[in-house]
Scaffold this motif. Structure first.
Motif, PDB file in Angstrom:
ATOM      1  N   ARG A  91      13.231   5.598   1.797  1.00 14.94           N
ATOM      2  CA  ARG A  91      14.656   5.381   1.535  1.00 14.94           C
ATOM      3  C   ARG A  91      15.479   6.547   2.060  1.00 14.94           C
ATOM      4  NH1 ARG A  91      12.726   3.012  -3.346  1.00 14.94           N
ATOM      5  NH2 ARG A  91      12.945   4.984  -4.490  1.00 14.94           N
ATOM      6  N   SER A  92      14.911   7.749   1.969  1.00 13.47           N
ATOM      7  CA  SER A  92      15.596   8.917   2.495  1.00 13.47           C
ATOM      8  C   SER A  92      15.728   8.817   4.014  1.00 13.47           C
ATOM      9  CB  SER A  92      14.832  10.191   2.119  1.00 13.47           C
ATOM     10  OG  SER A  92      15.464  11.334   2.644  1.00 13.47           O
ATOM     11  N   ILE A  93      14.665   8.358   4.688  1.00 15.54           N
ATOM     12  CA  ILE A  93      14.737   8.143   6.134  1.00 15.54           C
ATOM     13  C   ILE A  93      15.820   7.131   6.460  1.00 15.54           C
ATOM     14  CG2 ILE A  93      13.559   6.925   8.014  1.00 15.54           C
ATOM     15  CD1 ILE A  93      11.143   8.491   7.572  1.00 15.54           C
ATOM     16  N   PHE A  94      15.855   6.041   5.681  1.00 19.68           N
ATOM     17  CA  PHE A  94      16.841   4.987   5.906  1.00 19.68           C
ATOM     18  C   PHE A  94      18.264   5.541   5.856  1.00 19.68           C
ATOM     19  CE2 PHE A  94      19.739   1.949   3.799  1.00 19.68           C
ATOM     20  CZ  PHE A  94      19.812   0.974   4.786  1.00 19.68           C
ATOM     21  N   PHE A  95      18.587   6.285   4.815  1.00 18.76           N
ATOM     22  CA  PHE A  95      19.945   6.809   4.677  1.00 18.76           C
ATOM     23  C   PHE A  95      20.237   7.914   5.698  1.00 18.76           C
ATOM     24  CE2 PHE A  95      19.444   5.043   0.308  1.00 18.76           C
ATOM     25  CZ  PHE A  95      20.526   4.173   0.346  1.00 18.76           C
ATOM     26  N   ARG A  96      19.237   8.746   5.970  1.00 19.69           N
ATOM     27  CA  ARG A  96      19.453   9.830   6.933  1.00 19.69           C
ATOM     28  C   ARG A  96      19.561   9.301   8.360  1.00 19.69           C
ATOM     29  NH1 ARG A  96      16.461  15.389   5.137  1.00 19.69           N
ATOM     30  NH2 ARG A  96      16.885  15.261   2.910  1.00 19.69           N
ATOM     31  N   SER A  97      19.033   8.095   8.608  1.00 18.04           N
ATOM     32  CA  SER A  97      19.100   7.536   9.959  1.00 18.04           C
ATOM     33  C   SER A  97      20.538   7.265  10.389  1.00 18.04           C
ATOM     34  CB  SER A  97      18.289   6.240  10.038  1.00 18.04           C
ATOM     35  OG  SER A  97      18.896   5.194   9.291  1.00 18.04           O
ATOM     36  N   PHE A  98      21.452   7.138   9.419  1.00 11.64           N
ATOM     37  CA  PHE A  98      22.852   6.902   9.763  1.00 11.64           C
ATOM     38  C   PHE A  98      23.498   8.146  10.381  1.00 11.64           C
ATOM     39  CE2 PHE A  98      22.041   3.681   6.534  1.00 11.64           C
ATOM     40  CZ  PHE A  98      22.617   2.557   7.105  1.00 11.64           C
ATOM     41  N   THR A  99      22.887   9.290  10.180  1.00  9.06           N
ATOM     42  CA  THR A  99      23.453  10.541  10.701  1.00  9.06           C
ATOM     43  C   THR A  99      22.660  11.078  11.893  1.00  9.06           C
ATOM     44  OG1 THR A  99      22.120  11.959   9.223  1.00  9.06           O
ATOM     45  CG2 THR A  99      24.213  11.120   8.361  1.00  9.06           C
ATOM     46  N   ALA A 111      15.867  13.576   9.450  1.00  9.34           N
ATOM     47  CA  ALA A 111      15.344  12.391   8.771  1.00  9.34           C
ATOM     48  C   ALA A 111      13.871  12.561   8.392  1.00  9.34           C
ATOM     49  CB  ALA A 111      15.512  11.155   9.668  1.00  9.34           C
ATOM     50  N   MET A 112      13.134  13.343   9.165  1.00  8.32           N
ATOM     51  CA  MET A 112      11.701  13.512   8.924  1.00  8.32           C
ATOM     52  C   MET A 112      11.386  14.594   7.899  1.00  8.32           C
ATOM     53  SD  MET A 112      10.273  11.256  10.789  1.00  8.32           S
ATOM     54  CE  MET A 112       8.613  11.834  10.535  1.00  8.32           C
ATOM     55  N   MET A 113      12.354  15.393   7.527  1.00  3.26           N
ATOM     56  CA  MET A 113      12.091  16.541   6.660  1.00  3.26           C
ATOM     57  C   MET A 113      11.456  16.202   5.313  1.00  3.26           C
ATOM     58  SD  MET A 113      15.345  19.040   7.496  1.00  3.26           S
ATOM     59  CE  MET A 113      14.887  20.226   6.230  1.00  3.26           C
ATOM     60  N   PRO A 114      11.833  15.109   4.624  1.00  2.00           N
ATOM     61  CA  PRO A 114      11.160  14.800   3.357  1.00  2.00           C
ATOM     62  C   PRO A 114       9.653  14.616   3.517  1.00  2.00           C
ATOM     63  CG  PRO A 114      13.187  13.542   3.548  1.00  2.00           C
ATOM     64  CD  PRO A 114      12.965  14.189   4.871  1.00  2.00           C
ATOM     65  N   PHE A 115       9.224  13.962   4.580  1.00  5.11           N
ATOM     66  CA  PHE A 115       7.796  13.774   4.816  1.00  5.11           C
ATOM     67  C   PHE A 115       7.117  15.077   5.206  1.00  5.11           C
ATOM     68  CE2 PHE A 115       9.213   9.423   5.054  1.00  5.11           C
ATOM     69  CZ  PHE A 115       8.143   8.708   4.542  1.00  5.11           C
ATOM     70  N   ILE A 116       7.787  15.869   6.025  1.00  4.84           N
ATOM     71  CA  ILE A 116       7.216  17.154   6.446  1.00  4.84           C
ATOM     72  C   ILE A 116       7.013  18.072   5.237  1.00  4.84           C
ATOM     73  CG2 ILE A 116       7.678  19.256   7.767  1.00  4.84           C
ATOM     74  CD1 ILE A 116       9.116  17.476   9.821  1.00  4.84           C
ATOM     75  N   ASN A 117       8.014  18.131   4.371  1.00  5.18           N
ATOM     76  CA  ASN A 117       7.906  18.986   3.180  1.00  5.18           C
ATOM     77  C   ASN A 117       6.861  18.464   2.204  1.00  5.18           C
ATOM     78  OD1 ASN A 117       9.945  20.690   4.108  1.00  5.18           O
ATOM     79  ND2 ASN A 117      11.557  19.480   3.137  1.00  5.18           N
ATOM     80  N   LYS A 118       6.650  17.159   2.203  1.00  8.54           N
ATOM     81  CA  LYS A 118       5.672  16.555   1.291  1.00  8.54           C
ATOM     82  C   LYS A 118       4.238  16.767   1.777  1.00  8.54           C
ATOM     83  CE  LYS A 118       3.830  13.714  -1.777  1.00  8.54           C
ATOM     84  NZ  LYS A 118       3.752  14.051  -3.217  1.00  8.54           N
ATOM     85  N   THR A 128       0.812  -1.210   0.000  1.00 11.80           N
ATOM     86  CA  THR A 128       0.000   0.000   0.000  1.00 11.80           C
ATOM     87  C   THR A 128       0.854   1.273   0.000  1.00 11.80           C
ATOM     88  OG1 THR A 128      -0.122  -0.070   2.421  1.00 11.80           O
ATOM     89  CG2 THR A 128      -1.869  -1.175   1.204  1.00 11.80           C
ATOM     90  N   ILE A 129       2.155   1.141   0.137  1.00 11.65           N
ATOM     91  CA  ILE A 129       3.039   2.303   0.147  1.00 11.65           C
ATOM     92  C   ILE A 129       3.300   2.738  -1.292  1.00 11.65           C
ATOM     93  CG2 ILE A 129       5.299   3.156   0.824  1.00 11.65           C
ATOM     94  CD1 ILE A 129       5.351   1.108   3.042  1.00 11.65           C
ATOM     95  N   SER A 130       3.033   3.985  -1.566  1.00 14.70           N
ATOM     96  CA  SER A 130       3.204   4.485  -2.926  1.00 14.70           C
ATOM     97  C   SER A 130       4.690   4.604  -3.273  1.00 14.70           C
ATOM     98  CB  SER A 130       2.541   5.858  -3.066  1.00 14.70           C
ATOM     99  OG  SER A 130       3.225   6.830  -2.285  1.00 14.70           O
ATOM    100  N   ALA A 131       4.954   4.764  -4.573  1.00 16.38           N
ATOM    101  CA  ALA A 131       6.337   4.895  -5.031  1.00 16.38           C
ATOM    102  C   ALA A 131       6.989   6.145  -4.440  1.00 16.38           C
ATOM    103  CB  ALA A 131       6.373   4.950  -6.555  1.00 16.38           C
ATOM    104  N   ASP A 132       6.211   7.210  -4.320  1.00 20.34           N
ATOM    105  CA  ASP A 132       6.731   8.448  -3.746  1.00 20.34           C
ATOM    106  C   ASP A 132       7.086   8.257  -2.275  1.00 20.34           C
ATOM    107  OD1 ASP A 132       7.527  11.070  -3.924  1.00 20.34           O
ATOM    108  OD2 ASP A 132       5.561  11.874  -3.378  1.00 20.34           O
ATOM    109  N   LYS A 150      10.245   6.266  -1.866  1.00 19.04           N
ATOM    110  CA  LYS A 150      11.410   7.129  -2.055  1.00 19.04           C
ATOM    111  C   LYS A 150      11.725   7.896  -0.773  1.00 19.04           C
ATOM    112  CE  LYS A 150      13.141  10.909  -4.958  1.00 19.04           C
ATOM    113  NZ  LYS A 150      12.824  11.826  -6.095  1.00 19.04           N
ATOM    114  N   MET A 151      10.691   8.411  -0.116  1.00 17.64           N
ATOM    115  CA  MET A 151      10.900   9.152   1.124  1.00 17.64           C
ATOM    116  C   MET A 151      11.371   8.234   2.246  1.00 17.64           C
ATOM    117  SD  MET A 151       7.888  12.048   1.187  1.00 17.64           S
ATOM    118  CE  MET A 151       6.516  10.908   1.013  1.00 17.64           C
TER     119      MET A 151
END
Length: 275
Positions: free
Chosen positions: A17-25, A43-50, A7-11, A14-15
């Protein structure tokens, strides 16, 4: 897992995956005031901006997530995914209780840190080191690489799986809780659990032992610490913690200044023989 993530959309993928990579920092901008709060917010900024179109809504969301955060990074992505799904619900429902997002976050930090520290730091790291040392004793130059692979492959799989799982579970079950009216019960329970965790951390990390003694004559002494313990065990650490909280929240004292004052107070109490 496949049924949940379908049920998770492609968009959204993508977000995530951004959380995944940003979680390392997440702990790269570590500070004693917010621990990994700044990294969590990043890490949450992509979702907040979306999800939020209005500037004031984005600011409110950023302020929510830049608060204190500390959870084992290997499993903390579940909390990130869940928080992202709650932000989505908040953006879609005008009567959604936004304060429940931080409440749920706070309630999950302790349990997930306990699980993550045990599995990854206490078990997997030791097992990986044991396997690598076996190769190292034989002079195999691949020993450090083997250690990194044995530790990081399960860690990376867990980190990514929990990112998606937290988001999909949140989107599914928060909707059901919201429809049934149980979201308020969940928020209350999470708030209580969060307070218990904070209380436990206060008892574990804040200590005070008075060395004051008064000679009463006849071979008797009045030991101040024993008197304090009879009143309430840990009463001074509790009152001191509440005082610091009051200075930070009500008086808006600078955190760095408060740390300096605490250090100075500790030195003074030690020099005069009170503690």
């Amino acid at each position: 897992m496949s049924n949940q993530t379908a049920t998770i959309s492609a968009d959204e993928q993508k977000m995530l995956r951004s959380i995944f990579f940003r979680s390392f920092t997440v702990f790269a901008p570590f500070n004693y005031a917010k621990q990994g709060g700044s990294g969590f917010c990043y890490a949450m900024m992509p979702f907040i901006n979306k999800y939020y179109d209005k500037k004031e809504d984005r600011i409110a969301a950023l302020e929510r997530h830049i608060t204190w955060y500390n959870a084992t990074s290997n499993v903390g992505t579940f909390i990130m995914g869940l928080a992202a799904s709650m932000e989505k619900e908040n953006s879609e429902k005008e009567d959604f209780d936004a304060s429940s997002i931080n409440t749920v976050k706070a309630s999950l930090m302790g349990p997930f840190s306990g699980i993550g520290d045990t599995l990854f730091w206490g078990v997997l790291r030791v097992v990986a080191a044991g396997i690598a040392m076996t190769f190292g004793e034989q002079g195999n130059p691949l020993a450090p690489i083997i250690f990194l692979l044995v530790y990081n492959i399960p860690s990376l799989i867990t980190r990514w799986s929990l990112t998606k799982f937290g988001f999909s579970v949140g989107a599914k079950y928060i909707e059901e809780l919201y429809a049934s009216g149980m979201i308020s019960v969940l928020t209350k329970a999470a708030s209580i659990l969060g307070l218990i965790m904070i209380g436990g951390m206060t008892a574990s990390n804040v200590s005070f032992q008075s060395s004051l003694k008064f000679n009463l004559g006849g071979g008797q002494e009045l030991v101040i610490q024993e008197v304090l313990d009879q009143i309430f065990v840990g009463i001074i650490p509790l009152l001191f913690t509440l005082l610091c909280f009051w200075l930070l929240s009500k008086k808006k004292m600078n955190f760095a200044l408060l740390i300096a004052l605490v250090v100075a107070l500790g030195i003074v109490l030690s020099l005069v023989g009170i503690a």
